[in-house]
Design a protein around this motif. Structure first.
Motif, short mmCIF file in Angstrom:
data_model
loop_
_atom_site.label_atom_id
_atom_site.label_comp_id
_atom_site.label_asym_id
_atom_site.label_seq_id
_atom_site.Cartn_x
_atom_site.Cartn_y
_atom_site.Cartn_z
N GLY A 127 0.81 -1.21 0.00
CA GLY A 127 0.00 0.00 0.00
C GLY A 127 0.83 1.26 0.00
N LYS B 130 6.76 6.83 12.25
CA LYS B 130 7.65 5.99 13.07
C LYS B 130 8.46 6.84 14.05
N GLU C 8 -7.45 4.99 1.22
CA GLU C 8 -6.33 4.30 1.90
C GLU C 8 -6.62 2.82 2.02
N ASN D 120 -6.28 1.32 -1.46
CA ASN D 120 -4.87 1.27 -1.86
C ASN D 120 -4.01 0.44 -0.92
N LYS D 121 -4.65 -0.16 0.10
CA LYS D 121 -3.98 -1.04 1.07
C LYS D 121 -2.94 -0.30 1.91
N VAL D 122 -3.14 1.01 2.09
CA VAL D 122 -2.20 1.77 2.91
C VAL D 122 -2.55 1.63 4.40
N GLU E 111 -3.11 -0.77 6.44
CA GLU E 111 -2.39 -1.71 7.30
C GLU E 111 -0.99 -1.18 7.63
N VAL E 112 -0.37 -0.51 6.67
CA VAL E 112 0.95 0.09 6.93
C VAL E 112 0.81 1.15 8.02
N LEU E 113 -0.24 1.96 7.91
CA LEU E 113 -0.43 3.03 8.90
C LEU E 113 -0.71 2.44 10.28
N ILE E 114 -1.57 1.42 10.30
CA ILE E 114 -1.99 0.84 11.58
C ILE E 114 -0.82 0.12 12.27
N SER E 115 0.21 -0.24 11.48
CA SER E 115 1.38 -0.85 12.12
C SER E 115 2.24 0.20 12.81
N SER E 116 1.99 1.49 12.49
CA SER E 116 2.78 2.56 13.10
C SER E 116 2.00 3.38 14.12
N PRO F 207 -5.35 2.71 15.74
CA PRO F 207 -6.49 3.17 14.96
C PRO F 207 -7.06 4.49 15.48
N LEU G 68 -4.86 7.37 14.42
CA LEU G 68 -5.05 7.63 12.99
C LEU G 68 -6.36 8.38 12.74
N LEU H 204 -9.49 -2.66 9.01
CA LEU H 204 -8.83 -3.86 8.48
C LEU H 204 -9.84 -4.89 7.96
N GLN I 163 -12.30 -6.79 5.62
CA GLN I 163 -12.42 -7.03 4.18
C GLN I 163 -13.67 -7.87 3.95
#
Lengths: 319, 439
Positions: free
Chosen positions: A97, A115, B245, B248-250, B252-257, B260, B263, B421, B423
């Motif tokens: 993504g 980060k 987002e 575009n599958k963004v 999960e990247v955001l939620i790893s940083s 929720p 964000l 997350l 689907q």
């Protein structure tokens, strides 16, 4: 099923990057992960393998604290059940993504900021990694202009640019051509050299065999393999032999203790219960032997053996 | 907090640099400026051509006075006064009357003059009846105005006023009455609409101020419209960004940083900042226009403060709703059907506007403006309509809306953490509600 080898007891807790203790996660009635325990030592490359839908991504998401387990304990880089460690984790999700309409450096700056990186550190890291990936001239181009392989490398940069202690890569090699694959693989190996812990999931068994210090396989939510390649092969390597001879080897089937004999690529592969020297002598008595090998199963063989549908499942699938 | 701030800054920065924002900033003032500009141009350039009109005065008593009145009017056009607003809305073209010989064949006369109008030799023509001075009987007492431009009211209105004034004066004269004295006696007494007098803190009595139609009607409606427009354009944009987002599958990247909630809240704050920027630009623009017309003192500054307070509350309320919807959907089509209830909730105040503007202090208006999702839009309208709501209403409305805002943010956060997350199948309202209490 044979006993699961594990190094759980041999590594001190402080030396673990990830510790999962009897972790269970359910979604509705579906039990995605069942009582999973796993120890990932710091500074190692740990491969996660398993068929689709077996619980790999759920496990990864629990390590990232995106999902909270229903029961059990998750400890990442010494932190329990909080997101405080997440700034020290780099993550490449299975489904890539990026903001398609934004410029590459802007996307990376944003991910770096999330980060906790300062703008200056982020820019320095972006320049370093883009150069390493051969993408420096694409820094000011929009993401939508990148090829699939380039976008994948940018996504990899986003996972490693904050210099994380733990890097989780979900299918990092999928869709990459051999040249780009080598670039990413070398980068992963370098990161391990620098003391980073790397967890990556893959369906490429040969890659897992070659790169991983330890391999963990999950199947239907349960751990079915965990250990070094040698440990796994020892545990799952049945007494199989590979023979080559000048004459016909059909007589081998008649030797006591031999079973499941198959001719593969001019060699005879068989299972033998007894001493290998005794088998070798029995064959040499009949014909000159050109090849004699105690065959260890490949990870692929072990994977297929574990994940092969049962007769019942296959029948259900056919229906 | 730091992460929320970083998300908010990124959202704000992305939004204000986007073409959509620049367009929305420029669009409203550009349209307004264009509209005023065209009117100015039309008034100055198009409407300044002399309006020649023929007069067939069958009474033989009106034309001289009409010609004299036209001269006076044209002099006023040449030398306008200092009142910019009156000059802007008043007629600009000189009126040039000319007398025309009457004919026995009226049809022929009208046709001949009509052709002159068609050929642009005349703008209009006027036939004044022979018996126009008579007060009784069934004779030819009418005044007929013929023109090819019926939408131009300035000339017929002026003729109406002027001719009737002349007729009245002549009738008075015929009766031997002193027209000046009658004019004096007939002087119209205007009704001044005033507010209420009050005693200041120092004990001094503050005189009641004259009511201003601009303040009484336009400001309430305009404030409400601006509030509605900004909230209903900003909040759905949040849904689009989250959905984009997700697609575009963004996410999960955001939620790893970030969590929720970080964000979601960062996005909300970013959206509020964007909307406030937009409002500041608009209000600045309005203040500029009002300064130009010399009516800046009519800008109600205390209302502007309330406007920002309620706008922030409304944005958090509707922003949360749209964020929750965006996070739960996987496709734009799903989001469009789910956003309808939220859109309707936002539009209800617009349906009630007529009733509220007529009676801003009726029990219905009071009740409607205390229902939290409607409060920001309706209370701002009531605040703009003097004397405004009672203090207890303001306090209660603010408290209820703030409480509702916290509920919306909480509920959205519960939905967001699962939806972002999720689907697969399309979500339903029932499913979203069930997510509020799921672990």
């Amino acid at each position: 099923m044979s006993e699961i080898p594990s190094a759980e007891a041999s590594v001190a807790r402080a030396d673990l990057a990830v510790l999962l203790e009897k972790v269970t996660k359910t979604f509705g009635k579906h039990e995605a992960v069942k009582e999973l325990s796993l120890n990932v030592p710091r500074g190692s490359i740990y491969g996660f393998i398993g068929p689709n839908g077996s619980g790999k991504t759920t496990t990864i998401r629990m390590i990232l604290h995106i999902f909270h387990p229903d029961s059990g304990e998750v400890e990442v880089l010494g932190n329990q059940s909080t997101r405080s460690a997440n700034d020290r984790i780099g993550y490449l999700p299975e489904e890539r993504g990026l903001y398609r309409k934004q410029k590459v450096n802007r996307v990376l700056q944003y991910f770096g900021a999330l980060k906790g990186m300062s703008r200056r550190d982020a820019n320095a890291s972006i320049n370093h990694w883009l150069e390493r990936m051969g993408l420096s001239e694409w820094a000011h181009k929009k993401v939508e202009a990148l090829s699939k392989g380039m976008a994948q490398k940018i996504q990899f940069v986003s996972a490693v640019m904050a210099d994380p202690e733990l890097i989780i890569l979900d299918e990092p090699f999928s869709g990459l051509d051999p040249v780009n694959l080598k670039v990413i693989r070398d980068a992963i190996l370098d990161l391990r050299q620098q003391g980073r812990t790397i967890i990556f999931s893959t369906h490429d068994m040969s890659m897992a065999e070659r790169m991983c210090d330890s391999i963990f396989m999950i199947y239907k939510g349960r751990k079915v393999l965990d250990g070094s390649m040698h440990e796994i092969q020892s545990a799952h390597g049945e007494d199989r032999y590979r023979l080559g001879a000048e004459g016909s080897l059909d007589f081998v089937r008649e030797i006591d203790g031999v079973s499941d004999a198959k001719e593969i690529n001019g060699h005879m592969e068989l299972k033998y219960v007894g001493e290998s020297q005794k088998l070798l002598r029995a064959v040499m008595d009949k014909t000159p032997v050109t090849h004699f090998e105690v065959a260890k199963p490949s990870l692929h063989d072990i994977f297929v053996r574990i994940a092969r549908p049962t007769t019942e499942e296959a029948a259900h699938g056919k229906n | 907090m730091e992460k929320t701030k970083r998300v908010a800054i990124a959202e704000y920065s992305n939004a204000v640099r986007s073409k959509v924002f620049i367009l929305s900033v420029l669009m409203a003032p550009a349209l307004m400026a264009l509209s005023v500009g065209i009117q100015f141009f039309a008034e100055k350039k198009v409407d300044t051509s002399p309006r020649k009109f023929a007069v067939v005065d069958r009474s033989g008593k009106i034309y001289p006075a009409l010609e004299a009145a036209a001269k006076a009017q044209n002099e006023a056009v040449k030398n306008p006064g200092k009142d910019k607003l009156a000059n802007f809305v008043g007629p600009k073209a000189p009126f040039i009357p000319s007398t025309h010989q009457d004919q026995e064949d009226e049809e022929k006369l009208i046709l001949e003059l009509s052709n002159q109008v068609r050929k642009k030799k005349l703008f209009a023509f006027l036939i004044i009846g022979k018996d126009v001075m008579e007060t009784d009987g069934e004779g030819d007492r009418g005044i007929r105005y013929y023109s090819q431009t019926p939408s131009y009211f300035a000339l017929p209105n002026w003729i109406d006023r002027t001719v009737n004034g002349v007729i009245r004066n002549q009738r008075f004269k015929a009766e031997g009455l002193d027209t000046r004295r009658i004019a004096k006696l007939n002087r119209r007494v205007g009704v001044d609409q005033l507010g209420l007098a009050k005693r200041s803190k120092t004990g001094k009595v503050q005189k009641a101020k004259k009511d201003n139609k601009f303040v009484n009607f336009l400001v309430p409606v305009f404030s409400m419209m601006v509030m509605f427009m900004i909230v209903m354009t900003s909040a759905p944009m949040l849904m689009n960004t989250v959905l984009e987002e997700k697609m575009n599958k963004v996410s999960e990247v955001l939620i790893s940083s970030v969590s929720p909630f970080q964000l979601m809240f960062g996005k909300l704050v970013g959206c509020v900042l964007v909307a406030l920027t937009l409002s500041l630009l608009y209000i600045g623009g309005i203040a500029g226009v009002m300064t130009f017309f010399g009516v800046l003192e009519l800008l109600p500054w205390s209302l502007i403060v309330w406007f920002f307070v309620y706008q922030i509350l409304a944005l958090f309320i509707f922003g949360s709703m749209f964020l929750a919807i965006g996070s739960a959907c996987n496709e734009i089509r799903d989001a469009q059907s789910l956003m309808m209830p939220a859109m309707i909730l936002g539009m209800v105040p617009m349906f009630a506007v007529t009733a509220l503007i007529r009676a801003p202090h009726s029990p219905f208006s009071q009740a409607m403006s205390l229902i939290p999702p409607f409060t920001p839009t309706l209370m701002i309208m009531r605040l703009a309509a003097a004397p405004g709501p009672a203090t207890w209403e303001l306090v209660l409305g603010f408290v209820l809306t703030t409480a509702f805002m916290f509920f919306c943010v909480w509920a959205a956060a519960r939905i967001f953490r699962i939806g972002i997350l999720a689907q697969g199948q399309s979500p339903t309202i029932a499913k979203l509600i069930s997510w509020l209490w799921s672990k």
